[in-house]
Design an enzyme around this catalytic site. Sequence first.
Site, PDB file in Angstrom:
ATOM      1  N   LYS A 167       0.880  -1.164   0.000  1.00  0.00           N
ATOM      2  CA  LYS A 167       0.000   0.000   0.000  1.00  0.00           C
ATOM      3  C   LYS A 167       0.921   1.218   0.000  1.00  0.00           C
ATOM      4  O   LYS A 167       1.639   1.487   0.959  1.00  0.00           O
ATOM      5  CB  LYS A 167      -0.918  -0.020   1.235  1.00  0.00           C
ATOM      6  CG  LYS A 167      -2.032   1.033   1.178  1.00  0.00           C
ATOM      7  CD  LYS A 167      -1.522   2.351   1.698  1.00  0.00           C
ATOM      8  CE  LYS A 167      -2.572   3.444   1.614  1.00  0.00           C
ATOM      9  NZ  LYS A 167      -2.001   4.765   2.010  1.00  0.00           N
ATOM     10  N   GLY A 221      -2.434   5.767  13.203  1.00  0.00           N
ATOM     11  CA  GLY A 221      -2.740   4.961  12.023  1.00  0.00           C
ATOM     12  C   GLY A 221      -2.408   3.510  12.220  1.00  0.00           C
ATOM     13  O   GLY A 221      -3.178   2.614  11.837  1.00  0.00           O
ATOM     14  N   GLY A 222      -1.261   3.244  12.839  1.00  0.00           N
ATOM     15  CA  GLY A 222      -0.870   1.863  13.075  1.00  0.00           C
ATOM     16  C   GLY A 222      -1.810   1.147  14.020  1.00  0.00           C
ATOM     17  O   GLY A 222      -2.132  -0.025  13.819  1.00  0.00           O
ATOM     18  N   GLU A 241       5.743  -0.566  13.149  1.00  0.00           N
ATOM     19  CA  GLU A 241       6.718   0.326  13.767  1.00  0.00           C
ATOM     20  C   GLU A 241       6.050   1.680  13.872  1.00  0.00           C
ATOM     21  O   GLU A 241       5.674   2.275  12.855  1.00  0.00           O
ATOM     22  CB  GLU A 241       7.997   0.410  12.934  1.00  0.00           C
ATOM     23  CG  GLU A 241       9.053   1.295  13.576  1.00  0.00           C
ATOM     24  CD  GLU A 241      10.124   1.740  12.613  1.00  0.00           C
ATOM     25  OE1 GLU A 241      10.481   2.937  12.629  1.00  0.00           O
ATOM     26  OE2 GLU A 241      10.592   0.903  11.822  1.00  0.00           O
ATOM     27  N   CYS A 278      12.468   8.011  12.598  1.00  0.00           N
ATOM     28  CA  CYS A 278      11.882   7.289  13.726  1.00  0.00           C
ATOM     29  C   CYS A 278      12.856   7.217  14.890  1.00  0.00           C
ATOM     30  O   CYS A 278      12.450   6.935  16.023  1.00  0.00           O
ATOM     31  CB  CYS A 278      11.456   5.892  13.295  1.00  0.00           C
ATOM     32  SG  CYS A 278      12.768   4.935  12.490  1.00  0.00           S
TER      33      CYS A 278
END
Length: 498
Positions: A167, A221-222, A241, A278
């Site tokens: 995606k 979102g995760g 992650e 990150c």
Amino acid sequence: MSGGVQGYDPRTGEPVGDAVPETSDVSVDAVARAAEAAFPAWSSLPAVERASVLDAVADALDASAADLVELADAETALGLPRLTTELKRTTNQLRLFGDVLREGSYVEATLDSANPDIIPPRPVLRRMLRPLGTVGVFAASNFPFAFSVAGGDTASALAAGCPVVVKAHPSHPRTSEETARIVASVVPAGVFGIVHGQQAGVTLVKHPAIKAVGFTGSTVGGRALFDLANARPDPIPFYGELGSVNPTVVLPDAAAARPEGFAAEFVGSLTLGVGQFCTNPGLLFAPAALLPALADAVSSATGGPMLNERMSDSYRSGTDDLAASGLAELVASGTAPSEGWSVEPRLFQVPLATFADNLDKLTEEHFGPAAIVVTYTDPAELELVLPRLPGTLTGTVHAAESEHEPAGRVAEALRSVVGRLIFNGWPTGVAVAWGMHHGGPWPATTNPLHTSVGATSIRRWVTPVTYQSWPDALLPAELREGNPLGIPRRVDGVLGVH
């Protein structure tokens, strides 16, 4: 298809090229079903042959490097030097997994001979890790190559024998399309596919052909996709992650030895890629005496454009709220270009006692070039606070040679909340290697057992299968007598090449 995903130049906020059509539910189904149909042949292809395919993908991407980097720079503003290096990291990552396949220990081949004299009696047992099935991969915004279409999740899943449906991230749709075209031109038909659009991502996670998902992105979102994966009639593994504040502790002697040099290094790590890493060091525990050097370094630093307008707005609103909260003092701001989605570095300060009393609020991630300096007087005080931090990818300790003993205690306090401990270094920069662990407790990841970088990231896409009493000729080559592939195996409890 319906609607479109438009790329933008973060330097100006202007559109880049034509929009990429969103993928309809019908088309997502077709891509996922094609991957499902390709699974038997791809998963049964000998590992050395899959390795050759990964090498060929890397070669094809390298051959198109100039065009890909130019396209990515137009959509991300990350700069040609950074993107050139990132693409090379991406192709090296693919080749690493080729080496992993040739070496063979990733399957954890285990052979136990029959023993009728123990209780219970033991039959002939042969165990190894086998591929799960088709994997859905959600590309990251901040790494358009290394954590995106042909990035680590894709490379490790393909290496495991799993087809992949990516995606694409909306921040770089045309870069994603071109990268996908190159990958698909090399791998067998159906083994790789790509979809675009938010709804396409939801449909992908829910699709019965998808057997696991990899994700790199925001905690919000995760978490939504993690919950979706677990709410399926057949829940599937979701390896996300997510957020990370990456605490850095500098002990007093280390801080006093070279305050200006340390501050410059810290700000270099903080502002790298406009703080869109990150592993950005968002929390610094330091003696108050270091604060003037840190403030001077941040004041002299220049920011730049964020990857998209939402990130820029979120950074500004989040750091504005922090400044207005009364909990932390804004002690320095850098500069930034006036155009596009640019932001400036920001540095906040809070005493350790205030931080400890407001830990939930003051450990919120502000994605971008912002950090909080938590000032302390006695390193022993940190040992009570550090274990209370939220899960994070990294923890760093800076210490002089005279401070090894307190450094060890600080590291032990950090160990339960981090995935990687760093000594006298900086968290930005994640080596792609056998020994790397890029993970950590929630909210750094959804599963701290696994890594999204390095050779062992392949373990996310495999599952153990034991063959009991099967004829040698019907076993996978990795488990046959005589070790025809010459790979490391554990035979009757002894590890070796036998």
